[in-house]
Design a protein around this motif. Structure first.
Motif, PDB file in Angstrom:
ATOM      1  N   ARG A  71       2.120  14.212  -1.096  1.00 16.93           N
ATOM      2  CA  ARG A  71       2.087  14.647   0.300  1.00 16.93           C
ATOM      3  C   ARG A  71       2.925  13.728   1.195  1.00 16.93           C
ATOM      4  NH1 ARG A  71      -4.358  15.114   0.873  1.00 16.93           N
ATOM      5  NH2 ARG A  71      -4.103  13.065  -0.124  1.00 16.93           N
ATOM      6  N   VAL A  72       3.145  12.495   0.765  1.00 12.39           N
ATOM      7  CA  VAL A  72       3.964  11.553   1.553  1.00 12.39           C
ATOM      8  C   VAL A  72       5.432  11.894   1.327  1.00 12.39           C
ATOM      9  CG1 VAL A  72       4.626   9.143   1.883  1.00 12.39           C
ATOM     10  CG2 VAL A  72       2.223   9.745   1.464  1.00 12.39           C
ATOM     11  N   ARG A  73       6.131  12.259   2.401  1.00 10.75           N
ATOM     12  CA  ARG A  73       7.491  12.789   2.265  1.00 10.75           C
ATOM     13  C   ARG A  73       8.598  11.822   2.683  1.00 10.75           C
ATOM     14  NH1 ARG A  73       6.306  18.395   2.384  1.00 10.75           N
ATOM     15  NH2 ARG A  73       8.509  18.946   2.383  1.00 10.75           N
ATOM     16  N   ALA A  74       8.249  10.760   3.376  1.00 17.20           N
ATOM     17  CA  ALA A  74       9.246   9.783   3.831  1.00 17.20           C
ATOM     18  C   ALA A  74       8.483   8.525   4.222  1.00 17.20           C
ATOM     19  CB  ALA A  74      10.018  10.327   5.032  1.00 17.20           C
ATOM     20  N   ALA A  75       9.113   7.373   4.076  1.00 18.56           N
ATOM     21  CA  ALA A  75       8.386   6.125   4.334  1.00 18.56           C
ATOM     22  C   ALA A  75       9.272   5.065   4.971  1.00 18.56           C
ATOM     23  CB  ALA A  75       7.796   5.584   3.034  1.00 18.56           C
ATOM     24  N   VAL A  76       8.705   4.370   5.964  1.00 17.61           N
ATOM     25  CA  VAL A  76       9.321   3.167   6.525  1.00 17.61           C
ATOM     26  C   VAL A  76       8.456   1.991   6.087  1.00 17.61           C
ATOM     27  CG1 VAL A  76       9.929   1.905   8.619  1.00 17.61           C
ATOM     28  CG2 VAL A  76      10.231   4.393   8.541  1.00 17.61           C
ATOM     29  N   PHE A  77       9.058   1.055   5.371  1.00 16.13           N
ATOM     30  CA  PHE A  77       8.313  -0.092   4.858  1.00 16.13           C
ATOM     31  C   PHE A  77       8.737  -1.355   5.601  1.00 16.13           C
ATOM     32  CE2 PHE A  77       8.517   2.471   0.766  1.00 16.13           C
ATOM     33  CZ  PHE A  77       7.191   2.885   0.828  1.00 16.13           C
ATOM     34  N   PHE A  78       7.773  -2.259   5.793  1.00 14.01           N
ATOM     35  CA  PHE A  78       8.070  -3.512   6.478  1.00 14.01           C
ATOM     36  C   PHE A  78       7.699  -4.696   5.583  1.00 14.01           C
ATOM     37  CE2 PHE A  78       6.714  -6.967   9.420  1.00 14.01           C
ATOM     38  CZ  PHE A  78       7.976  -7.263   9.900  1.00 14.01           C
ATOM     39  N   ALA A  79       8.611  -5.677   5.511  1.00 10.49           N
ATOM     40  CA  ALA A  79       8.325  -6.954   4.829  1.00 10.49           C
ATOM     41  C   ALA A  79       8.016  -6.768   3.350  1.00 10.49           C
ATOM     42  CB  ALA A  79       7.185  -7.706   5.540  1.00 10.49           C
ATOM     43  N   GLY A  80       8.986  -6.212   2.628  1.00  8.68           N
ATOM     44  CA  GLY A  80       8.809  -5.929   1.208  1.00  8.68           C
ATOM     45  C   GLY A  80       8.657  -7.157   0.334  1.00  8.68           C
ATOM     46  N   GLY A  81       8.946  -8.334   0.881  1.00  4.88           N
ATOM     47  CA  GLY A  81       8.790  -9.560   0.104  1.00  4.88           C
ATOM     48  C   GLY A  81       7.347  -9.860  -0.230  1.00  4.88           C
TER      49      GLY A  81
ATOM     50  N   GLU B 143      17.842   8.622  -1.314  1.00  6.83           N
ATOM     51  CA  GLU B 143      18.179   8.105   0.005  1.00  6.83           C
ATOM     52  C   GLU B 143      17.278   6.926   0.306  1.00  6.83           C
ATOM     53  OE1 GLU B 143      18.363  10.613   3.614  1.00  6.83           O
ATOM     54  OE2 GLU B 143      17.923   8.771   4.753  1.00  6.83           O
ATOM     55  N   LYS B 144      17.875   5.740   0.284  1.00  7.12           N
ATOM     56  CA  LYS B 144      17.127   4.555   0.693  1.00  7.12           C
ATOM     57  C   LYS B 144      18.054   3.693   1.524  1.00  7.12           C
ATOM     58  CE  LYS B 144      17.807   2.217  -3.803  1.00  7.12           C
ATOM     59  NZ  LYS B 144      17.171   1.555  -4.949  1.00  7.12           N
ATOM     60  N   THR B 145      17.507   3.173   2.608  1.00  7.77           N
ATOM     61  CA  THR B 145      18.282   2.375   3.555  1.00  7.77           C
ATOM     62  C   THR B 145      17.526   1.086   3.833  1.00  7.77           C
ATOM     63  OG1 THR B 145      19.148   4.388   4.606  1.00  7.77           O
ATOM     64  CG2 THR B 145      19.321   2.353   5.869  1.00  7.77           C
ATOM     65  N   LEU B 146      18.269  -0.010   3.875  1.00  8.75           N
ATOM     66  CA  LEU B 146      17.699  -1.305   4.237  1.00  8.75           C
ATOM     67  C   LEU B 146      18.227  -1.697   5.607  1.00  8.75           C
ATOM     68  CD1 LEU B 146      16.354  -4.125   3.304  1.00  8.75           C
ATOM     69  CD2 LEU B 146      18.677  -4.748   2.652  1.00  8.75           C
ATOM     70  N   HIS B 147      17.331  -2.074   6.517  1.00 10.05           N
ATOM     71  CA  HIS B 147      17.754  -2.666   7.789  1.00 10.05           C
ATOM     72  C   HIS B 147      17.252  -4.111   7.815  1.00 10.05           C
ATOM     73  CE1 HIS B 147      18.267   1.214  10.427  1.00 10.05           C
ATOM     74  NE2 HIS B 147      18.995   1.246   9.324  1.00 10.05           N
ATOM     75  N   ALA B 148      18.178  -5.060   7.866  1.00 16.31           N
ATOM     76  CA  ALA B 148      17.791  -6.470   7.979  1.00 16.31           C
ATOM     77  C   ALA B 148      18.224  -6.994   9.336  1.00 16.31           C
ATOM     78  CB  ALA B 148      18.445  -7.286   6.867  1.00 16.31           C
TER      79      ALA B 148
ATOM     80  N   VAL C 171       0.839  -1.202   0.000  1.00 13.50           N
ATOM     81  CA  VAL C 171       0.000   0.000   0.000  1.00 13.50           C
ATOM     82  C   VAL C 171       0.875   1.254   0.000  1.00 13.50           C
ATOM     83  CG1 VAL C 171      -1.553   1.363   1.481  1.00 13.50           C
ATOM     84  CG2 VAL C 171      -2.072  -1.034   0.969  1.00 13.50           C
ATOM     85  N   GLY C 172       1.938   1.230   0.791  1.00 10.33           N
ATOM     86  CA  GLY C 172       2.810   2.392   0.891  1.00 10.33           C
ATOM     87  C   GLY C 172       3.529   2.706  -0.405  1.00 10.33           C
ATOM     88  N   VAL C 173       3.923   1.673  -1.133  1.00  9.48           N
ATOM     89  CA  VAL C 173       4.598   1.897  -2.414  1.00  9.48           C
ATOM     90  C   VAL C 173       3.672   2.660  -3.353  1.00  9.48           C
ATOM     91  CG1 VAL C 173       5.396   0.718  -4.518  1.00  9.48           C
ATOM     92  CG2 VAL C 173       6.226  -0.028  -2.274  1.00  9.48           C
ATOM     93  N   ARG C 174       2.427   2.205  -3.439  1.00 16.11           N
ATOM     94  CA  ARG C 174       1.514   2.899  -4.363  1.00 16.11           C
ATOM     95  C   ARG C 174       1.213   4.317  -3.879  1.00 16.11           C
ATOM     96  NH1 ARG C 174      -3.150  -0.473  -6.745  1.00 16.11           N
ATOM     97  NH2 ARG C 174      -1.266  -1.487  -7.515  1.00 16.11           N
ATOM     98  N   LEU C 175       1.021   4.459  -2.579  1.00 18.73           N
ATOM     99  CA  LEU C 175       0.710   5.789  -2.042  1.00 18.73           C
ATOM    100  C   LEU C 175       1.893   6.742  -2.251  1.00 18.73           C
ATOM    101  CD1 LEU C 175      -1.785   6.979  -0.552  1.00 18.73           C
ATOM    102  CD2 LEU C 175      -0.576   6.504   1.600  1.00 18.73           C
ATOM    103  N   ALA C 176       3.094   6.272  -1.933  1.00 20.66           N
ATOM    104  CA  ALA C 176       4.279   7.140  -2.066  1.00 20.66           C
ATOM    105  C   ALA C 176       4.576   7.454  -3.535  1.00 20.66           C
ATOM    106  CB  ALA C 176       5.490   6.487  -1.406  1.00 20.66           C
ATOM    107  N   ALA C 177       4.233   6.521  -4.418  1.00 27.24           N
ATOM    108  CA  ALA C 177       4.495   6.740  -5.851  1.00 27.24           C
ATOM    109  C   ALA C 177       3.514   7.737  -6.453  1.00 27.24           C
ATOM    110  CB  ALA C 177       4.424   5.413  -6.605  1.00 27.24           C
ATOM    111  N   THR C 178       2.353   7.910  -5.813  1.00 22.85           N
ATOM    112  CA  THR C 178       1.292   8.689  -6.465  1.00 22.85           C
ATOM    113  C   THR C 178       0.825   9.893  -5.663  1.00 22.85           C
ATOM    114  OG1 THR C 178      -0.370   7.222  -5.476  1.00 22.85           O
ATOM    115  CG2 THR C 178       0.385   6.688  -7.715  1.00 22.85           C
ATOM    116  N   ASP C 179       1.198   9.989  -4.391  1.00 26.03           N
ATOM    117  CA  ASP C 179       0.702  11.096  -3.563  1.00 26.03           C
ATOM    118  C   ASP C 179       1.877  11.907  -3.030  1.00 26.03           C
ATOM    119  OD1 ASP C 179      -0.414  12.794  -1.603  1.00 26.03           O
ATOM    120  OD2 ASP C 179      -2.098  11.409  -1.354  1.00 26.03           O
TER     121      ASP C 179
ATOM    122  N   THR D  57      10.322   8.182  -4.897  1.00 23.37           N
ATOM    123  CA  THR D  57      11.581   8.943  -4.838  1.00 23.37           C
ATOM    124  C   THR D  57      11.822   9.570  -3.464  1.00 23.37           C
ATOM    125  OG1 THR D  57      10.431  10.889  -5.699  1.00 23.37           O
ATOM    126  CG2 THR D  57      11.546   9.494  -7.312  1.00 23.37           C
ATOM    127  N   VAL D  58      10.913   9.360  -2.516  1.00 24.51           N
ATOM    128  CA  VAL D  58      11.121   9.931  -1.175  1.00 24.51           C
ATOM    129  C   VAL D  58      12.132   9.098  -0.395  1.00 24.51           C
ATOM    130  CG1 VAL D  58       8.835  10.992  -1.038  1.00 24.51           C
ATOM    131  CG2 VAL D  58       9.166   8.626  -0.216  1.00 24.51           C
TER     132      VAL D  58
END
Lengths: 240, 240
Positions: free
Chosen positions: A156-166, A210-215, A146-154, A180-181
């Protein structure tokens, strides 16, 4: 947006339940009178927005000066689940446990759910930004698809933390290129249902400078507590 | 350990150059009189221990209460380089730039260097722990190949931050299984000389129950500044 209950916590955080059309949600706002940056805290997996780990994260962020909103997506929490949804979810879980190919089942189930949930978050965001006490800067945290689509199209979303991208349908990897945020992707290294390679491919696909992965080692629910703090520091850098 | 110079910085940090047999090094100690936990800050790539980014990290850690030691490994910084070393290094770099297979060249060059450097760090650690003002808890930061062997074989090392794990010879992945201390592995996602897959394989190999990977976009020298803070918080959790 109609508030249906209100509670003040000991630390001054105000917790309000709301409905917005069919959408049920919760809003945590900090004690301070300053306009607060807003974090959209999204969950999936059939969880309820009142699940204790989600509530714990929301309360901590609100205690540190963020407004936090959670809604139950279709079929989640307080909302009705159709027999079709239940059957699709059960079949997907059965296939995963059996080690059978589950990609098509997953995409057939999650794709339409993402399609229904993103507009609900957009509507919720419209309403939240009308409220007094909520500042302009918006972050997103949680459910990756959901966040990928929202961040790609809205914008207003300026930064995102995503969980479990698999768990993001392959078709959305193209959308990720349009994100691009600044973002932080959390991966549980031993999360069997959340294929590691798929999460790494998604990380690679994002268009952000700026993208960071924490595993971290451990299964789906084993994210260490220090990642909650890391997520807050990430938002502190990007949300004014 | 013989101190050859001494300088007090404005923030109270004491900077001392030392020699220990053939090994030249620098020790930063905090202003506080309390015994300080020790960070071994190791570098490779032919860098000098007085390279500005290394010095910046050491000073920051010392200003926050850590003793920090750096030594120049054989062929680094103040130490003589043999014509053979120079030729091997140049050949490795040429092969990498040309996109030729460089694995064997790399392992032939780095394997023996690791073998010479680890005992030097051990000797340095023996001497450092004799000094007043240095407490018992020891962390390691930097050069992965040397750190893997040190952490696998020296129980005094209690936590480790590793950088650019793609440069670790394959033969050392077996050693990584014997590393059990908490660790943080930093990976630059677009570091061409530091193969991503190899770094991920190394992360997978570590035997530690707490292991975290931080990956960021950008090349070898582009690690974002916030990772320095993240590394310090990691040490704050594990070194008393």
């Amino acid at each position: 947006m109609r508030f249906t209950s209100e509670q003040r916590l000991d630390n001054g955080v105000l917790v309000r339940e709301f409905t917005l059309g069919e959408i049920p949600g919760t809003l945590w706002t900090p004690a301070s009178a300053e306009p607060a940056p807003l974090i959209l805290m999204a969950h999936n997996g059939g969880l309820h927005r009142r699940e204790s780990r989600l509530v714990g994260r929301a309360r901590q962020a609100a205690s540190r000066g963020y407004a936090v909103a959670a809604i139950d997506a279709p079929g989640h929490g307080d909302r009705p689940r159709s027999a079709d949804d239940d059957a699709a979810r059960a079949e997907f879980r059965r296939a995963m446990r059996a080690g059978e190919p589950a990609d098509e089942l997953f995409e057939a189930f999650v794709g339409p759910l993402v399609g229904k949930t993103v507009p609900e978050w957009r509507t919720t965001l419209d309403a939240l930004l009308e409220l007094p006490g909520i500042g302009g800067s918006v972050g997103y945290s949680g459910w990756t698809a959901v966040g990928v689509r929202l961040a790609a199209t809205d914008p207003r979303v300026r930064a995102a933390v995503f969980f479990a991208g698999g768990y993001v349908p392959r078709a959305q990897h193209e959308e990720a290129r349009r994100v691009t945020v600044p973002l932080l992707l959390l991966l549980q290294w031993d999360d069997e249902g959340n294929p590691r390679e798929r999460a790494l491919d998604l990380f690679d696909a994002f268009g952000s400078e700026e993208k960071t992965l924490h595993a971290n080692v451990g299964g789906h629910a084993g994210t260490p507590w220090f990642e909650v703090d890391d997520g807050e520091r990430f938002f502190a850098r990007h949300l004014s």
